[in-house]
Design an enzyme around this catalytic site. Structure first.
Site, PDB file in Angstrom:
ATOM      1  N   ASP A 139       2.634   2.460   2.461  1.00  0.00           N
ATOM      2  CA  ASP A 139       2.702   3.118   3.767  1.00  0.00           C
ATOM      3  C   ASP A 139       4.100   3.009   4.364  1.00  0.00           C
ATOM      4  O   ASP A 139       4.782   1.998   4.200  1.00  0.00           O
ATOM      5  CB  ASP A 139       1.732   2.445   4.751  1.00  0.00           C
ATOM      6  CG  ASP A 139       0.286   2.784   4.452  1.00  0.00           C
ATOM      7  OD1 ASP A 139       0.061   3.488   3.461  1.00  0.00           O
ATOM      8  OD2 ASP A 139      -0.598   2.354   5.214  1.00  0.00           O
ATOM      9  N   CYS A 157       0.809  -1.213   0.000  1.00  0.00           N
ATOM     10  CA  CYS A 157       0.000   0.000   0.000  1.00  0.00           C
ATOM     11  C   CYS A 157       0.847   1.270   0.000  1.00  0.00           C
ATOM     12  O   CYS A 157       0.313   2.364  -0.070  1.00  0.00           O
ATOM     13  CB  CYS A 157      -0.952  -0.005   1.195  1.00  0.00           C
ATOM     14  SG  CYS A 157      -0.117  -0.245   2.757  1.00  0.00           S
ATOM     15  N   CYS A 161      -1.988  -3.085   8.578  1.00  0.00           N
ATOM     16  CA  CYS A 161      -1.540  -1.868   9.254  1.00  0.00           C
ATOM     17  C   CYS A 161      -1.021  -2.203  10.651  1.00  0.00           C
ATOM     18  O   CYS A 161      -0.026  -1.634  11.111  1.00  0.00           O
ATOM     19  CB  CYS A 161      -2.674  -0.857   9.389  1.00  0.00           C
ATOM     20  SG  CYS A 161      -3.364  -0.359   7.813  1.00  0.00           S
ATOM     21  N   CYS A 195      -2.487   5.422   5.720  1.00  0.00           N
ATOM     22  CA  CYS A 195      -3.921   5.576   5.912  1.00  0.00           C
ATOM     23  C   CYS A 195      -4.262   5.759   7.392  1.00  0.00           C
ATOM     24  O   CYS A 195      -3.396   5.645   8.256  1.00  0.00           O
ATOM     25  CB  CYS A 195      -4.655   4.353   5.375  1.00  0.00           C
ATOM     26  SG  CYS A 195      -4.301   2.872   6.321  1.00  0.00           S
TER      27      CYS A 195
END
Lengths: 233, 135
Positions: B39, B37, B105, B62
């Site tokens: 991140d 993603c 995450c 995010c």
């Protein structure tokens, strides 16, 4: 629906309806019933392509349309429940396969997953320097957002710095793209050779690892570039 | 997909955002990323007498990634180095009520904690031990 799904036999060797040998065909030669795609068919095999990275998109499209017509749920109205379920599942797999292989970025990510079980399984080095740069840029972005619509000298200077960073990141991404294109060819040559050549098989690992690193760096760059563009817009 | 209230709270009022001096011997830094993603998460701890006295983070990602790292810094403070190593991503998932698509995450936050602890241990063991680890 759930119960019907369970009834769809996943073995591709035998027709679910008349038990005759279907030999990998999508329609039974005896009773002409539609056959389910194997549960773990890979997208390349599904669309009749070798596991290569440069693909003939014309051939891909032709094959996709041909199979779409064969499986399309509209043609199974009024057929048995199993046939309707097979048509629906096959169409979903086929659409996903086409979407994935059509796009070069999705295609290479899919290949990496396919070749490694999960992309994460190929040990790659974390680009720590890139992370540091991204976090610094992130801070500038936050500063700029905090000064939204301000025409102050400080806001202008941050914006011009970000323009410069954006240029640097874009050229870095360009370099990665060029290397990836080279690696696509390297990979395809290895695929051609590896059927009879054991050395080619061993050479696949490093190529996958390098592609994995490039793909992941590109993802970081893409996310950051989108954010910069939004902030500067 | 809706975020839980806890995620929104951490997102709006992130705890312990910022940096600690990277070259300080008492500070351990972990920088990790999620290639899927894009991140990036930086998590730092400051250790005195084997207890984490301060923790900071900076996350580019995010809402769930920010909330996961924010929560992690809260949990780290006051723990010993050993206790900190026991924080599991599943604890974060549970506390923040993360949906399945956002579990990565919390994995990222656990990885960041581990990386920070490792960096601290390497530093506190001294340069001689560092060479030994490198081999």
């Amino acid at each position: 629906m759930e119960t019907v799904k369970k009834e769809i036999p996943m073995a591709r060797s035998m027709c679910w309806h008349c038990q005759s040998d279907v030999g990998g065909e999508y329609f039974c030669g005896q009773c002409v019933k539609v056959q389910p795609l194997s549960k773990d068919i890979d997208y390349f095999t599904c669309l009749g392509l070798p596991r290569k990275l440069n693909i003939d998109t014309g051939r891909l499209e032709t094959k996709f349309y041909e199979m779409s017509r064969a499986f399309h749920p509209d043609f199974y109205e009024g057929k048995s429940e199993i046939e309707r379920a097979v048509s629906l599942t096959n169409s979903a797999v086929l659409n996903q396969a086409y979407r994935t292989l059509k796009d070069p970025a999705a295609r290479v990510e899919y290949l990496l997953r396919l070749e490694a079980g999960s992309a994460k399984d190929i040990p790659g080095k974390a680009p720590t320097d890139l992370f540091e740069t991204l976090l610094e840029i992130q801070e500038q972005l936050e500063q700029l957002r905090a000064m939204k619509h301000s025409k102050s000298g400080e806001a202008r200077s941050i914006a011009s710095q970000l323009h410069a960073e954006k240029g640097a990141l874009e050229s870095k991404r360009g370099a990665l793209e060029r290397r990836l294109t080279e690696l696509f060819h390297v990979w395809d040559r290895l695929v051609d050779r590896s059927s009879q050549d054991q050395i080619a098989k061993a050479e696949k690992g490093p190529v996958l690892t390098e592609m994995r690193d490039i793909v992941s760096q590109r993802n970081y760059l893409n996310t950051m570039l989108t954010n910069i563009e939004e902030a500067l817009a | 997909m809706a975020y839980s209230d806890k995620v929104i709270d951490h997102y709006n009022n992130p705890r312990n955002i910022g940096s600690l001096p990277k070259d300080d011997k008492q500070v351990g830094t972990g920088i990790v990323g999620a290639p899927e993603c894009g991140d990036v998460m930086k998590l730092q701890i400051k250790v005195k007498n084997d207890v984490i006295v301060d923790a900071r983070f900076k996350t580019f990602g995010c809402g769930s990634a920010i909330a996961s790292s924010s929560l992690a810094t809260e949990w780290l403070k006051g723990r010993t180095v050993e206790e900190a190593g026991n924080i599991k991503n599943t604890d974060i998932v549970q506390e923040l009520n993360l949906p399945p698509v956002k579990i990565h995450c919390s994995v990222l936050a656990e990885d960041a904690i581990k990386a920070a602890l490792e960096d601290y241990k390497k530093k506190s063991a001294g340069p001689a031990a560092t060479t030994a680890v490198a081999k």
